[in-house]
Write a protein that holds these residues in place. Structure first.
Motif, PDB file in Angstrom:
ATOM      1  N   SER A  57       0.858  -1.191   0.000  1.00 19.11           N
ATOM      2  CA  SER A  57       0.000   0.000   0.000  1.00 19.11           C
ATOM      3  C   SER A  57       0.889   1.234   0.000  1.00 19.11           C
ATOM      4  O   SER A  57       1.788   1.360   0.835  1.00 19.11           O
ATOM      5  CB  SER A  57      -0.958   0.013   1.196  1.00 19.11           C
ATOM      6  N   GLU A  58       0.649   2.091  -0.963  1.00 14.60           N
ATOM      7  CA  GLU A  58       1.355   3.361  -1.082  1.00 14.60           C
ATOM      8  C   GLU A  58       0.388   4.449  -0.645  1.00 14.60           C
ATOM      9  O   GLU A  58      -0.602   4.739  -1.325  1.00 14.60           O
ATOM     10  CB  GLU A  58       1.801   3.592  -2.522  1.00 14.60           C
ATOM     11  N   ASN A  59       0.640   5.036   0.512  1.00 17.71           N
ATOM     12  CA  ASN A  59      -0.304   5.952   1.152  1.00 17.71           C
ATOM     13  C   ASN A  59       0.283   7.361   1.172  1.00 17.71           C
ATOM     14  O   ASN A  59       1.341   7.583   1.765  1.00 17.71           O
ATOM     15  CB  ASN A  59      -0.597   5.484   2.574  1.00 17.71           C
ATOM     16  N   GLY A  94       0.003  22.324   0.195  1.00 19.17           N
ATOM     17  CA  GLY A  94       0.320  21.714  -1.086  1.00 19.17           C
ATOM     18  C   GLY A  94       1.388  20.641  -1.022  1.00 19.17           C
ATOM     19  O   GLY A  94       1.596  19.914  -1.997  1.00 19.17           O
ATOM     20  N   GLU A  95       2.073  20.521   0.105  1.00 20.39           N
ATOM     21  CA  GLU A  95       3.150  19.535   0.237  1.00 20.39           C
ATOM     22  C   GLU A  95       2.579  18.168   0.627  1.00 20.39           C
ATOM     23  O   GLU A  95       1.542  18.068   1.282  1.00 20.39           O
ATOM     24  CB  GLU A  95       4.149  20.002   1.289  1.00 20.39           C
ATOM     25  N   SER A  96       3.292  17.102   0.206  1.00 21.26           N
ATOM     26  CA  SER A  96       2.816  15.737   0.434  1.00 21.26           C
ATOM     27  C   SER A  96       3.857  14.887   1.149  1.00 21.26           C
ATOM     28  O   SER A  96       5.050  15.193   1.142  1.00 21.26           O
ATOM     29  CB  SER A  96       2.462  15.066  -0.903  1.00 21.26           C
ATOM     30  N   MET A  97       3.379  13.798   1.758  1.00 17.34           N
ATOM     31  CA  MET A  97       4.236  12.796   2.371  1.00 17.34           C
ATOM     32  C   MET A  97       3.671  11.422   2.043  1.00 17.34           C
ATOM     33  O   MET A  97       2.453  11.223   2.041  1.00 17.34           O
ATOM     34  CB  MET A  97       4.292  12.982   3.883  1.00 17.34           C
ATOM     35  N   THR A  98       4.555  10.440   1.754  1.00 15.54           N
ATOM     36  CA  THR A  98       4.127   9.092   1.372  1.00 15.54           C
ATOM     37  C   THR A  98       4.729   8.054   2.307  1.00 15.54           C
ATOM     38  O   THR A  98       5.900   8.148   2.688  1.00 15.54           O
ATOM     39  CB  THR A  98       4.540   8.789  -0.078  1.00 15.54           C
ATOM     40  N   HIS A  99       3.917   7.086   2.669  1.00 18.31           N
ATOM     41  CA  HIS A  99       4.355   5.981   3.522  1.00 18.31           C
ATOM     42  C   HIS A  99       3.976   4.667   2.850  1.00 18.31           C
ATOM     43  O   HIS A  99       2.828   4.464   2.446  1.00 18.31           O
ATOM     44  CB  HIS A  99       3.689   6.075   4.896  1.00 18.31           C
ATOM     45  N   PHE A 100       4.975   3.768   2.708  1.00 23.14           N
ATOM     46  CA  PHE A 100       4.739   2.447   2.141  1.00 23.14           C
ATOM     47  C   PHE A 100       4.653   1.408   3.254  1.00 23.14           C
ATOM     48  O   PHE A 100       5.419   1.452   4.222  1.00 23.14           O
ATOM     49  CB  PHE A 100       5.890   2.050   1.202  1.00 23.14           C
ATOM     50  N   HIS A 101       3.715   0.478   3.096  1.00 24.86           N
ATOM     51  CA  HIS A 101       3.623  -0.675   3.993  1.00 24.86           C
ATOM     52  C   HIS A 101       3.361  -1.896   3.122  1.00 24.86           C
ATOM     53  O   HIS A 101       2.451  -1.890   2.294  1.00 24.86           O
ATOM     54  CB  HIS A 101       2.488  -0.486   5.011  1.00 24.86           C
ATOM     55  N   ARG A 102       4.176  -2.936   3.314  1.00 22.97           N
ATOM     56  CA  ARG A 102       4.035  -4.154   2.512  1.00 22.97           C
ATOM     57  C   ARG A 102       3.789  -5.343   3.428  1.00 22.97           C
ATOM     58  O   ARG A 102       4.376  -5.439   4.508  1.00 22.97           O
ATOM     59  CB  ARG A 102       5.286  -4.393   1.659  1.00 22.97           C
ATOM     60  N   THR A 103       2.932  -6.241   2.976  1.00 22.52           N
ATOM     61  CA  THR A 103       2.587  -7.443   3.730  1.00 22.52           C
ATOM     62  C   THR A 103       2.852  -8.659   2.862  1.00 22.52           C
ATOM     63  O   THR A 103       2.418  -8.715   1.704  1.00 22.52           O
ATOM     64  CB  THR A 103       1.105  -7.424   4.143  1.00 22.52           C
ATOM     65  N   TYR A 104       3.574  -9.635   3.423  1.00 28.14           N
ATOM     66  CA  TYR A 104       3.876 -10.876   2.715  1.00 28.14           C
ATOM     67  C   TYR A 104       3.499 -12.058   3.600  1.00 28.14           C
ATOM     68  O   TYR A 104       3.713 -12.028   4.814  1.00 28.14           O
ATOM     69  CB  TYR A 104       5.369 -10.992   2.408  1.00 28.14           C
TER      70      TYR A 104
END
Length: 418
Positions: free
Chosen positions: A211-213, A378-388
């Motif tokens: 998930s790219e949030n 207008g600024e953004s921040m992204t958090h990745f979470h991966r599940t396997y």
């Protein structure tokens, strides 16, 4: 009876048979088309969820698959590594979903991976109204991340992109206007190998999703330590067993330089037989029998954690982003805080009976958080979470554990013997 008469009779019989066939068509044999799956399988959960969520999205890659629901905030409800008959990995609250009722505080429907925002408690809380006490009666999950849908922007069978505009007010009265985008990506085996940095045996069944949030400040004001700053908070609800342990590798080093290794007193101190801390890895029991929670700071956290269910032979890995040189993470403690930005990167929760004996699960959670979002308009921040999830011969699962988690399955299973 002559030849001509026989011919007429034959034609008459053919016509009558055809007419009867048209007026009484035979029913098709659909016995092979309708299959009833056992509870606990992905097929069972897929059929169940289809009854209640018409917007359900199924993403598939061979035998790997996940179920995503736009009306549930783009939530990944469950997954499989072995097709419809394979084990379903996400915890689902069947009775609550079937009842069809909404709770003003929180709707615990479950789901393998959901989007929330932090902090939960403190003077910058997004879960308590101004001038209320930090107790359960006043706690409520914002409807934007609990009951309102996310808009589906696009989906192609392997990915699904969602968007949601939000306007939330924190405990101190600061109004936050922001957009959330959430991109769910089902990962192919080669992508899993690349992201984990290791090959996978063909004997191992696997499913992985990312998930790219992204959170974007759509308001007119800067977000800073005086107003409070929200964070991206990802939570995975997984099925517990009496033989499940969470495995958390951590950055070893002196306490004076890095701080304590783990916070273990969210709901009272975790007993020593349920939390075992080694030199560079800790083990936290996730059997669904005692309500407890742990957390690791950005100084101690590594961008990976896992769990092993010895009863069902399931290895789970959670992988998440930790930006360098950013130690401001929101504090979710239910109190007025001296250090509101000294929170956790990683958390794990084990469900258990409440004081009155009632229990929501059993389940357990693997959670990750982004840094506090110090964003200008207008600024953004992204958090990745991966599940396997991985299943297969134990020696191959042990190879994954040994490579990624600073331990091995023998050491994990030694906790079961205590």
């Amino acid at each position: 009876m002559n030849h001509q008469t026989l011919s007429v009779l034959f034609l008459t019989m053919v016509m009558l048979t055809a007419i009867q066939s048209c007026s009484n068509p035979q029913k098709e044999d659909t016995s092979e088309q309708v299959k009833v799956y056992e509870k606990g399988t992905f097929g069972y959960d897929l059929d169940f969820l289809k009854k209640y969520y018409q917007d359900l999205i199924l993403l598939e890659d061979g035998e790997a698959g996940i179920v995503v629901v736009p009306s549930l905030q783009g939530r990944v409800m469950t997954s499989t590594a072995n097709g419809s008959g394979g084990q379903s990995f996400g915890w689902i609250n069947y009775d609550y979903i079937a009842a069809g009722k909404l709770n003003h505080q929180f709707n615990p429907i479950g789901g393998e991976e959901r989007f929330w925002v932090g902090p939960e408690g403190g003077q910058f809380s997004l879960y308590f109204d101004q001038n209320t006490t930090f107790d359960f009666d006043n706690w409520r999950v914002p409807k934007e991340i609990d009951t309102e849908p996310f808009s589906l922007v696009s989906s192609d069978g392997k990915k699904a992109l969602f968007q949601k505009a939000m306007r939330l007010t924190n405990y101190s009265g600061t109004v936050f206007e922001f957009d959330v985008t959430r991109n769910i990506n089902l990962l192919h085996k080669e992508e899993i190998e690349k992201l984990l940095g290791m090959p996978l045996s063909d004997a191992v069944k696997s499913v992985g999703f990312e998930s790219e949030n992204t959170l974007t400040n759509k308001g007119d004001n800067n977000w800073d330590k005086t107003s409070g700053m929200p964070s991206i908070w990802i939570l995975s609800m997984l099925i517990s067993s009496e033989q499940t342990w969470v495995i958390v590798p951590f950055r070893s080093g002196d306490d004076e330089a890095l701080g304590k290794i783990v916070t273990d007193d969210y709901f009272g101190k975790v007993p020593s037989d349920r939390l075992v801390v080694k030199d560079s890895v800790l083990f936290f029991q996730a059997d669904g029998l005692k309500r407890s929670k742990i957390g690791l700071s950005p100084q101690r956290s590594l961008p990976i954690a896992g769990s092993y269910d010895a009863k069902n032979g399931v290895l789970t890995i959670a992988q998440f982003t930790i930006p360098e040189d950013n130690t401001d993470y929101v504090n979710s403690a239910w109190e007025m805080q001296e250090k509101p930005f000294a929170g956790d990167v990683f958390n794990s929760y084990n469900d258990g009976p409440l004081a009155d004996g009632n229990q929501l699960g059993p389940f357990y959670e693997l959670e990750s958080s982004s840094p506090a979002a110090a964003l200008t308009p207008g600024e953004s921040m992204t958090h990745f979470h991966r599940t396997y999830h991985f299943t297969g011969p134990k020696p191959h699962l042990d190879e994954i554990v040994s490579t990624l988690l600073n331990t091995n399955l023998a050491e994990v299973e030694s906790q079961l013997a205590k």
